[in-house]
Motif scaffolding. Structure first.
Motif, PDB file in Angstrom:
ATOM      1  N   ALA A   4       7.719  17.513  70.949  1.00  4.97           N
ATOM      2  CA  ALA A   4       8.838  17.043  71.773  1.00  4.97           C
ATOM      3  C   ALA A   4       8.421  15.845  72.614  1.00  4.97           C
ATOM      4  N   LEU A   5       7.215  15.905  73.164  1.00  9.81           N
ATOM      5  CA  LEU A   5       6.721  14.796  73.985  1.00  9.81           C
ATOM      6  C   LEU A   5       6.659  13.505  73.184  1.00  9.81           C
ATOM      7  N   GLU A   6       6.235  13.596  71.928  1.00  9.60           N
ATOM      8  CA  GLU A   6       6.199  12.403  71.069  1.00  9.60           C
ATOM      9  C   GLU A   6       7.598  11.811  70.895  1.00  9.60           C
ATOM     10  N   GLU A  66      12.341  14.959  81.220  1.00 11.29           N
ATOM     11  CA  GLU A  66      11.986  15.727  80.027  1.00 11.29           C
ATOM     12  C   GLU A  66      10.525  15.496  79.643  1.00 11.29           C
ATOM     13  N   ILE A  67      10.057  14.269  79.784  1.00 10.64           N
ATOM     14  CA  ILE A  67       8.644  13.966  79.503  1.00 10.64           C
ATOM     15  C   ILE A  67       7.755  14.742  80.462  1.00 10.64           C
ATOM     16  N   ALA A  68       8.118  14.718  81.749  1.00 15.13           N
ATOM     17  CA  ALA A  68       7.330  15.438  82.753  1.00 15.13           C
ATOM     18  C   ALA A  68       7.335  16.942  82.476  1.00 15.13           C
ATOM     19  N   CYS A  69       8.471  17.477  82.011  1.00 12.91           N
ATOM     20  CA  CYS A  69       8.550  18.906  81.695  1.00 12.91           C
ATOM     21  C   CYS A  69       7.602  19.268  80.555  1.00 12.91           C
ATOM     22  N   CYS A  70       7.556  18.438  79.519  1.00 19.84           N
ATOM     23  CA  CYS A  70       6.647  18.709  78.399  1.00 19.84           C
ATOM     24  C   CYS A  70       5.193  18.657  78.864  1.00 19.84           C
ATOM     25  N   GLU A  71       4.852  17.672  79.670  1.00 15.63           N
ATOM     26  CA  GLU A  71       3.482  17.565  80.180  1.00 15.63           C
ATOM     27  C   GLU A  71       3.136  18.768  81.051  1.00 15.63           C
ATOM     28  N   ARG A  89      11.599  20.939  72.196  1.00 20.48           N
ATOM     29  CA  ARG A  89      11.192  21.533  73.474  1.00 20.48           C
ATOM     30  C   ARG A  89      11.769  22.932  73.647  1.00 20.48           C
ATOM     31  N   ALA A  90      13.044  23.111  73.284  1.00 24.99           N
ATOM     32  CA  ALA A  90      13.677  24.422  73.398  1.00 24.99           C
ATOM     33  C   ALA A  90      13.016  25.441  72.481  1.00 24.99           C
ATOM     34  N   ASN A  91      12.391  24.976  71.414  1.00 19.80           N
ATOM     35  CA  ASN A  91      11.686  25.865  70.491  1.00 19.80           C
ATOM     36  C   ASN A  91      10.208  25.993  70.836  1.00 19.80           C
ATOM     37  N   GLY A  92       9.820  25.481  72.006  1.00 17.52           N
ATOM     38  CA  GLY A  92       8.450  25.629  72.481  1.00 17.52           C
ATOM     39  C   GLY A  92       7.452  24.688  71.852  1.00 17.52           C
TER      40      GLY A  92
END
Length: 683
Positions: free
Chosen positions: A134-136, A158-163, A126-129
């Motif tokens: 990341a979600l997986e 964290e899941i919500a952030c990725c979505e 996630r930090a690397n975009g």
């Protein structure tokens, strides 16, 4: 001889293996010392050296977890331990690029001794975009992890952030951003800029530098050697001059420093003579900070004095002060008692340079996680701050909330490019009169370790239009035009038209707006538009509006209102005309009208009075059916008592044209409207 040689080779190989094992132990032992001292950068260097000394075959590091197979022992176990520590060291040093590589290997081991590896691998992705990947990983972690701890509580966010980040990918940015050029971002961390004037900024830096000495004093060789004994990377305040996001001649500000303390993350009072500065120490990886006040005498800053217990509570941290442009409030971050979790945002009402008691900004702003670096625009009542406790792009994200220290709206993520997958913090405005037009932020998006200063500028989008007089078709000079945000229910700007009759507003993309045009003794009109059409262009021209002049108690004829013959039933084409009256009444919510009907002279007075009353009532009933309050409407039938043309000619013959004009429907304003420029009705 061959046996002797072979024997020596065996002995020599044993010595080499022994030395190599000793090196592995030494590297790992040294790395562990640095790791336990929280010097993660040094730890990573030695874990990497230790890893290079292992002789591990590729098939040995492949996933091994099969039913009934026990975890590895010996070299493979040590190898995996070093990989785990290496991954953690890089992550804790914020080197997410290298951390991702080693966590990927650690996750591939499928070793139950590292159940959190999947979570941290997701954090690095996630930090690397890499939000989809990341979600997986976060979803895998959520399904497999059974412990009830901070990570299990955090993973839904964290899941919500990725979505959220995936959904945001296609949105039009509201700002442009570029790293500040010159020598502001030169060495160490550079962050928390403060605008002194249009050509000067103050910022915090940990660059290796010697403190300023009195004029004419030279640094001795002995002094240089003494300075090298400790870390050269000490945070202090610097200034730089320039413009257009290019600032040069960075120099350390002459603020007395205390040995063993870093200082920075400061706020300057509106008059420029009071500097609120954060000072801190770090012992065993634990930071202890407090807010100090330095005053300016002439051109010199005095020794900063620690503020009292209303700001600094012993044993807790207070940091990152901010003074509002009107000097009325001091905002800061603190983990003092009475907060929601980690660092919360607090504020004090100022009495000159003396802050009153600290008040928590409440659950509308603060979460159980980090809230830091407040910025407040007192004119527009908008708070900007950074947090990692809300759904965003990852790390610390910028959010904004509207409020007046009594109530706050739900914080809204400020989106890309202000926010990135890493930490984004310390918003400051270039001009306090236009706080969201341009400014600076701090971010580590382009750095492995450290915050850097970036200049930002809002993307300028314009919505314009023309206002005319409906009767003369000339520009309506003196009319006022107001822009309202219909979602936030807030007035953005009001302007008075000049002789051109044109208005122009700067707007944000992907917002819903209402434009209200009004003038004394004119019917107000409003249009709605969605600025999403501005995503690929710089401006849009709204439809031209014309305002109709009126006089109280003076009838206005509605053309093309028809009824069935001898009845009060409205024909369908009449409803289209009445819909314009509905729009007018919606745009002018404070006026009351009389809807009247008239007949020609054919028939008795009683018949025409009754027919006209029923027809007027039919019009009123239609307006009510469209949502207009009955309290604003009066139905009045005048029969044949108010002709506007002769029903017969001078020779007493029938006058069809005159009777046609007399069979009419009118309305008139009974009470004067009140200005609706602050009307907050939504679309």
């Amino acid at each position: 001889m061959k046996k002797i040689i072979l024997c020596w080779l065996v002995i020599f190989a044993g010595i080499i293996n022994s030395i190599q094992a000793q090196y592995v132990y030494d590297y790992k032992h040294t790395a562990d010392i640095y790791y336990n001292a929280r010097d993660y950068y040094s730890a990573a260097q030695y874990y990497n050296k230790a890893l290079g000394s292992f002789k591990i075959k590729p098939e040995q590091v492949l996933p091994y977890t099969i039913a009934g197979v026990v975890p590895p022992k010996g070299k493979l176990k040590d190898y995996q331990q070093v990989v785990a520590r290496l991954a953690e060291s890089h992550r804790l040093y914020n080197d997410f690029g290298n951390a991702e590589k080693w966590y990927a290997q650690l996750v591939g081991f499928n070793n139950p001794q590292y159940p959190q590896a999947t979570y941290w691998y997701g954090i690095c992705l996630r930090a690397n975009g890499k939000y989809e990947l990341a979600l997986e990983e976060f979803n895998k972690f959520k399904k497999s992890y059974t412990a009830a701890d901070e990570l299990s509580a955090r993973v839904p966010l964290e899941i919500a952030c990725c979505e959220f980040a995936i959904a945001e990918a296609g949105r039009q940015p509201r700002f442009t951003i570029a790293k500040t050029s010159g020598n502001v971002n030169e060495g160490g961390a550079n962050y928390a800029p403060v605008v002194i004037d249009q050509g000067t900024i103050m910022f915090t830096s940990s660059r290796a530098d010697n403190p300023p000495l009195p004029n004419g004093t030279k640094t001795s060789t002995k002094q240089k050697a003494k300075d090298k004994k400790g870390t050269p990377y000490v945070n202090d305040l610097y200034t730089a001059i320039g413009g257009n996001n290019n600032f040069e001649h960075s120099r350390r500000e002459k603020i007395p420093a205390t040995k063993g303390y870093d200082q920075g993350a400061a706020a300057l009072s509106p008059d420029g003579y009071s500097l609120y500065v954060t000072r801190w120490t770090v012992k065993n990886g634990v930071k202890q900070s407090a807010i100090y006040l330095s005053t300016k005498h002439g051109d010199s800053w005095q020794e900063p004095k620690i503020l009292g217990s209303n700001i600094n509570v012993e044993g807790y941290n207070s940091m990152q002060p901010f003074i509002t442009a009107d000097g009325k409030y001091l905002l800061f971050a603190s983990n003092r008692p009475g907060g929601m979790g980690k660092n919360d945002l607090w504020y004090c009402i100022m009495n000159g340079t003396v802050p009153g008691g600290a008040r928590n900004m409440g659950t509308a702003i603060n979460t159980k996680d980090e809230e830091q670096a407040p910025f407040y625009d007192a004119e527009k009542n908008v708070l900007v701050f950074s947090t990692d406790g809300r759904v965003g792009l990852g790390g610390m994200d910028f959010f904004q909330s509207e409020g007046d220290f009594g109530t706050w709206s739900a914080p809204v993520n400020m989106g890309k490019p202000l926010n990135s997958p890493k930490d984004d913090i310390y918003y400051t405005a270039l001009n306090s009169k236009h706080p969201f037009a341009a400014g600076f932020i701090s971010s580590d998006r382009e750095s492995i370790c450290c915050l850097e200063v970036f200049g930002i500028s809002r993307i300028r989008k314009v919505a314009s239009g023309l206002i005319l007089d409906c009767d003369t078709h000339q520009p309506l000079e003196g009319a006022t035009v107001t822009l309202l945000d219909t979602i936030r229910r807030k007035t953005i700007q009001t302007i008075t038209l000049d002789e051109t009759g044109r208005y122009s507003f700067e707007v944000d993309v992907q917002r819903y707006y209402k434009v209200v045009a009004e003038k004394e003794n004119y019917f107000t009109k409003a249009i709605y538009f969605n600025s999403e059409s501005l995503t690929s262009v710089d401006s849009m021209d709204n439809p031209t509006l014309c305002l109709k002049h009126y006089e109280v108690e003076k009838p206005i004829v509605l053309d093309n209102i028809y009824y069935d013959f001898g009845k009060a039933t409205l024909r369908p084409e009449s409803q289209m005309v009445l819909d314009t009256v509905v729009d007018m009444l919606n745009d002018n919510p404070k006026i009351t009208i009389e809807m009247s009907a008239h007949t020609d002279s054919v028939g008795s007075v009683k018949f025409n009075d009754q027919l006209s009353q029923e027809r007027a009532q039919s019009c009123v009933d239609y307006l009510i059916s469209k949502g207009i309050s009955s309290e604003r409407l009066i139905a009045k039938g005048y029969g044949k008592s108010h002709p506007i043309a002769p029903n017969s000619l001078p020779n007493h013959k029938d006058n069809p044209e005159g009777r046609q004009m007399n069979r009419r429907t009118e309305f008139k304003v009974l009470s004067k409207q009140v200005s609706v420029s602050t009307d907050n009705s939504s679309q």
